[in-house]
Design a protein around this motif. Structure first.
Motif, PDB file in Angstrom:
ATOM      1  N   UNK A  63      21.579  23.160 145.606  1.00 34.03           N
ATOM      2  CA  UNK A  63      22.004  24.331 144.842  1.00 34.03           C
ATOM      3  C   UNK A  63      20.833  24.757 143.962  1.00 34.03           C
ATOM      4  N   UNK A  64      20.394  25.998 144.135  1.00 36.07           N
ATOM      5  CA  UNK A  64      19.331  26.562 143.314  1.00 36.07           C
ATOM      6  C   UNK A  64      19.957  27.518 142.312  1.00 36.07           C
ATOM      7  N   UNK A  65      19.664  27.309 141.039  1.00 39.09           N
ATOM      8  CA  UNK A  65      20.118  28.186 139.966  1.00 39.09           C
ATOM      9  C   UNK A  65      18.896  28.691 139.217  1.00 39.09           C
TER      10      UNK A  65
ATOM     11  N   UNK B 211      22.067  36.486 129.927  1.00 32.61           N
ATOM     12  CA  UNK B 211      21.136  36.413 131.046  1.00 32.61           C
ATOM     13  C   UNK B 211      21.901  36.456 132.362  1.00 32.61           C
ATOM     14  N   UNK B 212      21.194  36.824 133.408  1.00 38.62           N
ATOM     15  CA  UNK B 212      21.793  36.850 134.737  1.00 38.62           C
ATOM     16  C   UNK B 212      21.415  35.580 135.469  1.00 38.62           C
ATOM     17  N   UNK B 213      22.369  35.028 136.197  1.00 38.96           N
ATOM     18  CA  UNK B 213      22.184  33.774 136.921  1.00 38.96           C
ATOM     19  C   UNK B 213      22.157  34.046 138.417  1.00 38.96           C
ATOM     20  N   UNK B 214      21.085  33.651 139.043  1.00 39.58           N
ATOM     21  CA  UNK B 214      20.963  33.697 140.500  1.00 39.58           C
ATOM     22  C   UNK B 214      21.419  32.335 141.024  1.00 39.58           C
ATOM     23  N   UNK B 215      22.263  32.340 142.040  1.00 41.13           N
ATOM     24  CA  UNK B 215      22.747  31.092 142.635  1.00 41.13           C
ATOM     25  C   UNK B 215      22.606  31.166 144.150  1.00 41.13           C
ATOM     26  N   UNK B 216      22.044  30.110 144.724  1.00 38.16           N
ATOM     27  CA  UNK B 216      21.886  30.052 146.180  1.00 38.16           C
ATOM     28  C   UNK B 216      22.160  28.643 146.660  1.00 38.16           C
ATOM     29  N   UNK B 217      23.032  28.519 147.655  1.00 40.97           N
ATOM     30  CA  UNK B 217      23.263  27.252 148.319  1.00 40.97           C
ATOM     31  C   UNK B 217      22.244  27.152 149.445  1.00 40.97           C
ATOM     32  N   UNK B 218      21.399  26.131 149.396  1.00 40.73           N
ATOM     33  CA  UNK B 218      20.321  25.964 150.366  1.00 40.73           C
ATOM     34  C   UNK B 218      20.657  24.824 151.307  1.00 40.73           C
ATOM     35  N   UNK B 219      20.691  25.103 152.590  1.00 46.63           N
ATOM     36  CA  UNK B 219      20.905  24.076 153.601  1.00 46.63           C
ATOM     37  C   UNK B 219      19.577  23.824 154.300  1.00 46.63           C
TER      38      UNK B 219
END
Length: 103
Positions: free
Chosen positions: A57-59, A7-15
């Protein structure tokens, strides 16, 4: 493993803007219903940073990259996601995609 699609993992650091953390977390519960209804969606998690207030952190696990970049990002549902969440961020997050390395 050969024959098994990773699977592909989307990662976003949210401030999140100072003082808006509680409102963000409440809005995220509602937004979670939107993203989890999308084709190719597998799972997601939101982690709160212990050292930096307002940092998350959103995964998101997707079956493939296009399920996120095309299927979700170009959908009507994404407009709802934006309406619920995008006003909380400063700066706007960078979203990156990862795949598992076979060891």
């Amino acid at each position: 493993m050969k024959g098994i699609r990773q699977n592909d993992l989307e990662a976003a650091m949210l401030n999140v803007k100072n003082g808006m953390e509680k409102d963000f977390e409440e809005a995220f519960i509602q937004a979670s219903k939107t993203i989890s209804s999308m084709g190719g969606y597998i799972s997601h998690q939101l982690q709160r940073c212990l050292e930096a207030p307002g940092k998350y952190l959103l995964l998101v696990q997707w079956s493939d990259l296009e399920s996120h970049t095309v299927g979700f990002r170009q959908s009507v549902e994404y407009q709802e996601w934006k309406r619920l969440l995008h006003h909380f961020y400063d700066p706007f997050p960078i979203v990156e995609h990862f795949e598992q390395v076979s060891l």
